[in-house]
Design an enzyme around this catalytic site. Structure first.
Site, PDB file in Angstrom:
ATOM      1  N   PRO A  22       0.784  -1.242   0.000  1.00 40.54           N
ATOM      2  CA  PRO A  22       0.000   0.000   0.000  1.00 40.54           C
ATOM      3  C   PRO A  22       0.817   1.294   0.000  1.00 40.54           C
ATOM      4  O   PRO A  22       0.259   2.364  -0.179  1.00 40.54           O
ATOM      5  CB  PRO A  22      -0.808  -0.106   1.295  1.00 40.54           C
ATOM      6  CG  PRO A  22       0.015  -0.970   2.186  1.00 40.54           C
ATOM      7  CD  PRO A  22       0.769  -1.915   1.305  1.00 40.54           C
ATOM      8  N   ASP A  45       2.471   1.022 -11.921  1.00 41.53           N
ATOM      9  CA  ASP A  45       1.209   1.759 -11.786  1.00 41.53           C
ATOM     10  C   ASP A  45       1.410   3.083 -11.067  1.00 41.53           C
ATOM     11  O   ASP A  45       2.378   3.259 -10.331  1.00 41.53           O
ATOM     12  CB  ASP A  45       0.231   0.942 -10.932  1.00 41.53           C
ATOM     13  CG  ASP A  45      -0.480  -0.098 -11.756  1.00 41.53           C
ATOM     14  OD1 ASP A  45      -0.274  -0.125 -12.982  1.00 41.53           O
ATOM     15  OD2 ASP A  45      -1.243  -0.877 -11.162  1.00 41.53           O
ATOM     16  N   LYS A  67      -2.987   4.027 -14.181  1.00 42.65           N
ATOM     17  CA  LYS A  67      -4.348   4.483 -14.461  1.00 42.65           C
ATOM     18  C   LYS A  67      -4.884   5.085 -13.183  1.00 42.65           C
ATOM     19  O   LYS A  67      -4.691   4.569 -12.112  1.00 42.65           O
ATOM     20  CB  LYS A  67      -5.243   3.309 -14.863  1.00 42.65           C
ATOM     21  CG  LYS A  67      -5.034   2.881 -16.280  1.00 42.65           C
ATOM     22  CD  LYS A  67      -5.922   1.722 -16.634  1.00 42.65           C
ATOM     23  CE  LYS A  67      -5.365   0.457 -16.042  1.00 42.65           C
ATOM     24  NZ  LYS A  67      -6.198  -0.700 -16.113  1.00 42.65           N
ATOM     25  N   GLY A  98       0.205  -1.576  -7.264  1.00 43.04           N
ATOM     26  CA  GLY A  98      -0.060  -1.205  -5.878  1.00 43.04           C
ATOM     27  C   GLY A  98      -0.802  -2.331  -5.166  1.00 43.04           C
ATOM     28  O   GLY A  98      -1.587  -3.058  -5.782  1.00 43.04           O
ATOM     29  N   GLY A  99      -0.540  -2.503  -3.875  1.00 45.72           N
ATOM     30  CA  GLY A  99      -1.266  -3.502  -3.091  1.00 45.72           C
ATOM     31  C   GLY A  99      -0.977  -4.912  -3.566  1.00 45.72           C
ATOM     32  O   GLY A  99       0.182  -5.299  -3.733  1.00 45.72           O
ATOM     33  N   ASP A 100      -2.027  -5.661  -3.792  1.00 46.18           N
ATOM     34  CA  ASP A 100      -1.917  -7.037  -4.284  1.00 46.18           C
ATOM     35  C   ASP A 100      -2.422  -7.063  -5.735  1.00 46.18           C
ATOM     36  O   ASP A 100      -3.460  -6.474  -6.022  1.00 46.18           O
ATOM     37  CB  ASP A 100      -2.776  -7.962  -3.412  1.00 46.18           C
ATOM     38  CG  ASP A 100      -2.673  -9.399  -3.887  1.00 46.18           C
ATOM     39  OD1 ASP A 100      -1.749 -10.091  -3.440  1.00 46.18           O
ATOM     40  OD2 ASP A 100      -3.489  -9.817  -4.735  1.00 46.18           O
ATOM     41  N   ILE A 103      -6.138  -8.223  -6.307  1.00 47.34           N
ATOM     42  CA  ILE A 103      -7.293  -7.572  -5.668  1.00 47.34           C
ATOM     43  C   ILE A 103      -7.513  -6.229  -6.354  1.00 47.34           C
ATOM     44  O   ILE A 103      -6.709  -5.307  -6.215  1.00 47.34           O
ATOM     45  CB  ILE A 103      -7.083  -7.409  -4.145  1.00 47.34           C
ATOM     46  CG1 ILE A 103      -7.000  -8.809  -3.532  1.00 47.34           C
ATOM     47  CG2 ILE A 103      -8.240  -6.610  -3.514  1.00 47.34           C
ATOM     48  CD1 ILE A 103      -6.932  -8.865  -2.041  1.00 47.34           C
ATOM     49  N   THR A 128      -2.468  -5.976   0.483  1.00 46.71           N
ATOM     50  CA  THR A 128      -3.512  -5.159  -0.129  1.00 46.71           C
ATOM     51  C   THR A 128      -3.815  -3.930   0.730  1.00 46.71           C
ATOM     52  O   THR A 128      -3.559  -3.923   1.948  1.00 46.71           O
ATOM     53  CB  THR A 128      -4.769  -6.023  -0.379  1.00 46.71           C
ATOM     54  OG1 THR A 128      -5.662  -5.283  -1.208  1.00 46.71           O
ATOM     55  CG2 THR A 128      -5.469  -6.420   0.910  1.00 46.71           C
ATOM     56  N   ALA A 129      -4.358  -2.890   0.081  1.00 48.95           N
ATOM     57  CA  ALA A 129      -4.600  -1.619   0.779  1.00 48.95           C
ATOM     58  C   ALA A 129      -5.469  -1.816   2.027  1.00 48.95           C
ATOM     59  O   ALA A 129      -5.244  -1.158   3.048  1.00 48.95           O
ATOM     60  CB  ALA A 129      -5.256  -0.624  -0.165  1.00 48.95           C
ATOM     61  N   MET A 180     -11.829   2.302  -4.022  1.00 49.27           N
ATOM     62  CA  MET A 180     -12.248   3.223  -5.102  1.00 49.27           C
ATOM     63  C   MET A 180     -13.661   3.754  -4.881  1.00 49.27           C
ATOM     64  O   MET A 180     -14.393   3.967  -5.846  1.00 49.27           O
ATOM     65  CB  MET A 180     -12.193   2.503  -6.468  1.00 49.27           C
ATOM     66  CG  MET A 180     -10.813   2.051  -6.856  1.00 49.27           C
ATOM     67  SD  MET A 180     -10.791   1.018  -8.338  1.00 49.27           S
ATOM     68  CE  MET A 180     -11.124  -0.594  -7.676  1.00 49.27           C
TER      69      MET A 180
HETATM   70  N1  SAH Z   1      -4.495  -3.787  -6.034  1.00 45.83           N
HETATM   71  C1  SAH Z   1      -4.680  -2.724  -5.063  1.00 45.83           C
HETATM   72  C2  SAH Z   1      -5.983  -1.976  -5.255  1.00 45.83           C
HETATM   73  C3  SAH Z   1      -6.058  -1.206  -6.560  1.00 45.83           C
HETATM   74  S1  SAH Z   1      -7.558  -0.327  -6.716  1.00 45.83           S
HETATM   75  C4  SAH Z   1      -4.593  -3.303  -3.652  1.00 45.83           C
HETATM   76  O1  SAH Z   1      -4.602  -4.532  -3.483  1.00 45.83           O
HETATM   77  O2  SAH Z   1      -4.517  -2.520  -2.705  1.00 45.83           O
HETATM   78  C5  SAH Z   1      -7.089   1.269  -6.159  1.00 45.83           C
HETATM   79  C6  SAH Z   1      -7.760   1.608  -4.852  1.00 45.83           C
HETATM   80  O3  SAH Z   1      -7.102   0.969  -3.779  1.00 45.83           O
HETATM   81  C7  SAH Z   1      -7.750   3.062  -4.499  1.00 45.83           C
HETATM   82  O4  SAH Z   1      -8.775   3.783  -5.151  1.00 45.83           O
HETATM   83  C8  SAH Z   1      -7.988   3.009  -2.998  1.00 45.83           C
HETATM   84  O5  SAH Z   1      -9.342   2.766  -2.702  1.00 45.83           O
HETATM   85  C9  SAH Z   1      -7.198   1.764  -2.621  1.00 45.83           C
HETATM   86  N2  SAH Z   1      -5.833   2.097  -2.176  1.00 45.83           N
HETATM   87  C10 SAH Z   1      -4.686   1.718  -2.727  1.00 45.83           C
HETATM   88  N3  SAH Z   1      -3.627   2.153  -2.018  1.00 45.83           N
HETATM   89  C11 SAH Z   1      -4.136   2.831  -0.969  1.00 45.83           C
HETATM   90  C12 SAH Z   1      -3.563   3.528   0.135  1.00 45.83           C
HETATM   91  N4  SAH Z   1      -2.230   3.607   0.307  1.00 45.83           N
HETATM   92  N5  SAH Z   1      -4.407   4.105   1.012  1.00 45.83           N
HETATM   93  C13 SAH Z   1      -5.732   4.028   0.889  1.00 45.83           C
HETATM   94  N6  SAH Z   1      -6.328   3.389  -0.145  1.00 45.83           N
HETATM   95  C14 SAH Z   1      -5.546   2.801  -1.056  1.00 45.83           C
END
Ligand code: SAH
Length: 268
Positions: A22, A45, A67, A98-100, A103, A128-129, A180
């Site tokens: 995150p 990303d 994106k 970002g994140g996983d 997801i 994941t976030a 989102m």
């Molecule tokens: N694959 C990513 C999610 C991508 S969708 C994951 O697993 O985290 C993008 C959304 O993830 C953003 O609109 C927000 O809702 C959330 N997000 C990602 N990083 C974040 C962060 N550092 N803090 C808060 N929300 C986050």
């Protein structure tokens, strides 16, 4: 769209689909870190932080394919094609998300393209976030006393035309994390309340989770739209809905630590 493989050639490399977590670089897995350090090319990303990108080797080709909601800087088809092309021409291709990657990351679609083109790949999961935000905001996503399940849903732009089945998320004893979703806070709040979830259910919006700029704002389900409209809110942000949000007052170690650090700085 048909993917263009390079005729008469076999793929040269391997694609590593990697979750970057995150935000906090220390939340990268050791495997993600190792793969990134060996990359010849990195497709990344918008959500991946500069500190994490700095871990790639100096000579690596760095390609931004990010994106952002509403602002598409690259189409998914083009990203898929670019991955395939790089898989044919480079040794170690890192696709950093970002994140996983699995997801709300469209990682599945990108892998389908690689499978079709016969390119070897590996997936490295990320934090994941929802997990990052929960941990750094002191909100346990489940708790024996009040939350026996947790759901991750997307609050993306199609929520109006393709509504979620809110009744499925109306139970008091479950936590709901909306990715989102801040632009659709009104639809989410109304949908859940109409489906029977209490209007005074606690909610939190966590923005920039796990970074030094993290912010946690809390309200009730009824006032979620006002919270989401706050001019202070920065992106990315996610919404956590459920009784577990109450714990942030006790358990937000990250804010406490930052506060004590800023006090220390003031004293110096
Ligand atoms: N694959 C990513 C999610 C991508 S969708 C994951 O697993 O985290 C993008 C959304 O993830 C953003 O609109 C927000 O809702 C959330 N997000 C990602 N990083 C974040 C962060 N550092 N803090 C808060 N929300 C986050």
């Amino acid at each position: 769209m048909e993917l263009v493989a390079i005729p008469g050639q076999s793929p040269r490399g391997k694609v590593y689909l990697i979750g970057a977590g995150p935000g906090d670089p220390e939340l990268l897995t050791m495997k993600a870190w190792r793969c990134l350090q060996l990359a010849d090319v990195v497709l990344y990303d918008a959500l991946v932080s500069a500190e994490i990108l700095a871990l790639a080797p100096e000579g690596a080709e760095m390609i931004a394919v990010g994106k952002r909601a509403g602002k598409h800087s690259a189409h998914q088809d083009d990203i898929n094609q670019l991955l395939v092309t790089k898989g044919f021409t480079r040794n170690r291709v890192v696709r950093l998300k970002g994140g996983d990657p699995f997801i709300f990351g469209r990682g599945g679609e990108e892998l389908q393209s690689l499978v079709e083109a016969g390119i070897p790949f590996e997936v490295v999961p990320g934090i994941t976030a929802a997990s990052g935000a929960a941990a750094y905001a002191g909100i346990p996503l489940t708790h024996r006393d009040c939350a026996q399940s947790v759901s991750f849903v997307t609050g993306h732009c199609k929520l109006k035309s393709e509504p979620l089945n809110w009744r499925q998320y109306a139970d008091t004893n479950q936590t709901l994390v909306v990715y989102m979703g801040t632009l659709n806070a009104g639809i989410i709040s109304r949908g859940l309340i109409d489906a029977g979830r209490a209007a005074d259910t606690p909610v939190a919006i966590v923005s920039k989770a796990s970074t030094p700029a993290q912010m946690v704002m809390t309200a009730t389900l009824a006032s979620l739209p006002e919270l989401a409209a706050s001019s202070e809110l920065e992106m990315p942000a996610l919404i956590i809905i459920g009784e577990v949000v109450r714990y942030t007052e006790q358990m937000n170690w990250f804010a406490q630590q930052q506060e004590s650090q800023s006090k220390l700085q003031q004293y110096r």
